[in-house]
Write an enzyme that holds these catalytic residues in place. Structure first.
Site, PDB file in Angstrom:
ATOM      1  N   GLU A  17       0.824  -1.201   0.000  1.00 22.38           N
ATOM      2  CA  GLU A  17       0.000   0.000   0.000  1.00 22.38           C
ATOM      3  C   GLU A  17       0.866   1.263   0.000  1.00 22.38           C
ATOM      4  OE1 GLU A  17      -4.054  -0.658   1.813  1.00 22.38           O
ATOM      5  OE2 GLU A  17      -3.302   0.938   3.096  1.00 22.38           O
TER       6      GLU A  17
ATOM      7  N   HIS B 208       6.827 -26.994  -0.805  1.00 23.88           N
ATOM      8  CA  HIS B 208       6.205 -28.131  -1.476  1.00 23.88           C
ATOM      9  C   HIS B 208       5.105 -27.690  -2.433  1.00 23.88           C
ATOM     10  CE1 HIS B 208       8.411 -31.101   0.989  1.00 23.88           C
ATOM     11  NE2 HIS B 208       8.508 -30.023   1.756  1.00 23.88           N
TER      12      HIS B 208
ATOM     13  N   LYS C 211     -12.960   2.168  -2.351  1.00 27.91           N
ATOM     14  CA  LYS C 211     -13.937   2.454  -1.288  1.00 27.91           C
ATOM     15  C   LYS C 211     -15.040   3.370  -1.848  1.00 27.91           C
ATOM     16  CE  LYS C 211     -10.952   2.276   2.894  1.00 27.91           C
ATOM     17  NZ  LYS C 211     -10.420   3.023   4.043  1.00 27.91           N
TER      18      LYS C 211
HETATM   19  O1  PA5 Z   1      -3.158   1.557   5.839  1.00 29.48           O
HETATM   20  C1  PA5 Z   1      -4.247   2.071   5.597  1.00 29.48           C
HETATM   21  O2  PA5 Z   1      -4.429   3.289   5.641  1.00 29.48           O
HETATM   22  C2  PA5 Z   1      -5.452   1.216   5.264  1.00 29.48           C
HETATM   23  O3  PA5 Z   1      -5.107  -0.126   5.132  1.00 29.48           O
HETATM   24  C3  PA5 Z   1      -6.507   1.350   6.346  1.00 29.48           C
HETATM   25  O4  PA5 Z   1      -5.949   0.938   7.563  1.00 29.48           O
HETATM   26  C4  PA5 Z   1      -7.741   0.519   6.027  1.00 29.48           C
HETATM   27  O5  PA5 Z   1      -8.233   0.862   4.766  1.00 29.48           O
HETATM   28  C5  PA5 Z   1      -8.813   0.719   7.085  1.00 29.48           C
HETATM   29  O6  PA5 Z   1      -9.162   2.062   7.169  1.00 29.48           O
HETATM   30  P1  PA5 Z   1      -9.932   2.636   8.427  1.00 29.48           P
HETATM   31  O7  PA5 Z   1      -9.074   2.461   9.619  1.00 29.48           O
HETATM   32  O8  PA5 Z   1     -10.155   4.079   8.100  1.00 29.48           O
HETATM   33  O9  PA5 Z   1     -11.227   1.881   8.535  1.00 29.48           O
END
Ligand code: PA5
Length: 430
Positions: free
Chosen positions: A280, A301, A417
């Site tokens: 990410e 394996h 989202k």
């Molecule tokens: O690293 C990030 O920003 C994302 O993976 C969020 O943690 C994830 O999308 C969840 O978002 P939120 O905490 O706003 O629900």
């Protein structure tokens, strides 16, 4: 502090000095906090600045939950649950003896998983830690609603306030307003720490404390990481050296993927956490190594043949504990009949055999086409995991600045989202 060793012909002949000015520049962007996404670098010194009272409050809340209930349901997705689960499993194992159980919901939209967990919860006296920085993510929001309905039905509306703890933004989002309106005990996710860096905040700390993990030791490991991996001189900074290596392996050698490898099933979530941190943070603008993970020897394996001799697209980063504790080990006994011909292993510990597998795989892979980083922790405990996480935070930020991207946003995730809100007809979203 961790150790980093490198094996393989390409990785060991990389010339980091040849990109000295790029490395200095990336280090300076972190040091001066003036790189892209610099409003999300609060993790740099969060641990050393955190008042002890905040940790005491988290521990007191965890003790109350453990005293009054037998289960904690952690509701969150991505950075809001991966780190906590990773530490809990790596330390407590996959079959913890603890009567207090920790389970996870809100990290999926799977109807069967949700149905099965709700059914299992019917026999449990549970509490909920709902974790969402935005407070609007669909997966945890839906799971949270289902749990509230269940709590209300089983124990009455008045119980919501006691059974629910919210970890969210200090001011924004639906979860924050609800927490204020109903009066849930709340913890704050700092504005300047993004989801995937948030395991060191109450996001990870409350679930850890509920799992009886020493969060003060964990945070000491993180705070010591500020010193261990904080030098602005990349020559002396192990996290920067690792970051520089992975940058050259991507941009000069041409690898497309970094495969994180662990040797214990209970460390599998370390791979999942790393996939999120690097995927990410760095997968943008058509750049970034594709982070993937395997657990050896299991995956040897299934994937071993490809890794050894298939498309030469990846290098390995192996994360290992130096010594498995004696109470976690098994000795192979002599068997008079020896029908299975295993007596040559009699008297040997299983951890020794696993170590030999590690050595055998490392030499098979790195004598061939693969390059590998080996990262060793003295012990898989709270302190060392905190320290390891800080190492990876620094390495990730450094890698992002070397690639010339903002490591702290996630525009692609935000897009999905948003699209989902549109498809589901969320009011006010077009
Ligand atoms: O690293 C990030 O920003 C994302 O993976 C969020 O943690 C994830 O999308 C969840 O978002 P939120 O905490 O706003 O629900």
């Amino acid at each position: 502090m961790i150790t980093l060793k490198q094996f393989g012909s390409k990785i060991t002949s990389l010339d980091l000095e040849s990109i000295d000015s790029e490395l200095q520049q990336a280090s300076s962007l972190i040091e001066k906090r003036n790189g892209a996404g610099n409003d999300f670098v609060g993790w740099l010194d969060y641990a050393s600045k955190l008042p002890e009272s905040e940790l005491d409050d988290i521990i007191a809340t965890a003790q109350r939950l453990r005293r009054d209930y037998d289960t904690l349901v952690c509701v969150g997705i991505g950075g809001s649950y991966l780190g906590g689960r990773c530490v809990i499993e790596a330390i407590n194992g996959l079959f913890p003896a603890d009567d207090f159980k920790i389970v996870y919901l809100g990290d999926t939209l799977s109807a069967p998983y949700t149905t099965q967990l709700l059914k299992w919860l019917a026999n449990r006296n549970y509490a909920v830690n709902v974790i969402s920085k935005s407070g609007t993510t669909t997966e945890p929001a839906v799971a949270f609603r289902l749990l509230k309905e269940d709590i209300e039905q089983r124990w009455g509306k008045a119980e919501l306030k006691d059974r629910i703890v919210a970890t969210t933004d200090r001011a924004k989002g639906a979860l924050k307003s609800e927490a204020d309106a109903v009066g849930y005990k709340s913890f704050v996710i700092p504005d300047d720490i993004g989801g995937r860096f948030s395991v060191i905040t109450p996001v990870g700390l409350l679930p850890l404390a509920c799992a009886n993990i020493d969060i003060k030791a964990f945070m000491k490991g993180v705070a010591d990481g500020e010193r261990d991996y904080g030098s602005p001189d990349w020559h002396e900074n192990l996290a920067y050296r690792y970051g520089a290596t992975r940058y050259l392996l991507e941009t000069k050698v041409g690898y497309a993927s970094e495969m994180f490898v662990t040797y214990e099933p209970q460390d599998q979530m370390i791979g999942e956490w790393l996939k999120q941190l690097f995927g990410e943070s760095l997968g943008k603008d058509g750049k970034g190594l594709f982070p993937t993970s395997c657990v050896f020897t299991t995956d040897l394996h299934s994937m071993g043949q490809f890794i050894q001799q298939g498309t030469n697209c990846l290098f390995e980063t192996i994360i290992k504990e130096q010594n498995i504790p004696a109470d976690q080990d098994v000795v192979i006994k002599e068997d008079a009949a020896d029908l299975d011909h295993l007596n040559y292993l009699a008297g040997k510990k299983l951890s020794y055999i696993n170590d030999k597998a590690f050595e055998a795989v490392l030499s098979a892979h790195t004598d061939g086409q693969i390059d590998a980083n080996v990262i060793e922790l003295p012990k898989m405990d709270a302190y060392n995991l905190g320290n390891l996480f800080y190492f990876f935070f620094r390495a990730c930020a450094f890698s992002g600045y070397l690639l010339g991207i903002n490591p702290f946003d996630q525009p692609g995730v935000e897009k999905y989202k948003h699209n989902m809100f549109v498809l589901l007809g969320k009011p006010g979203v077009k």
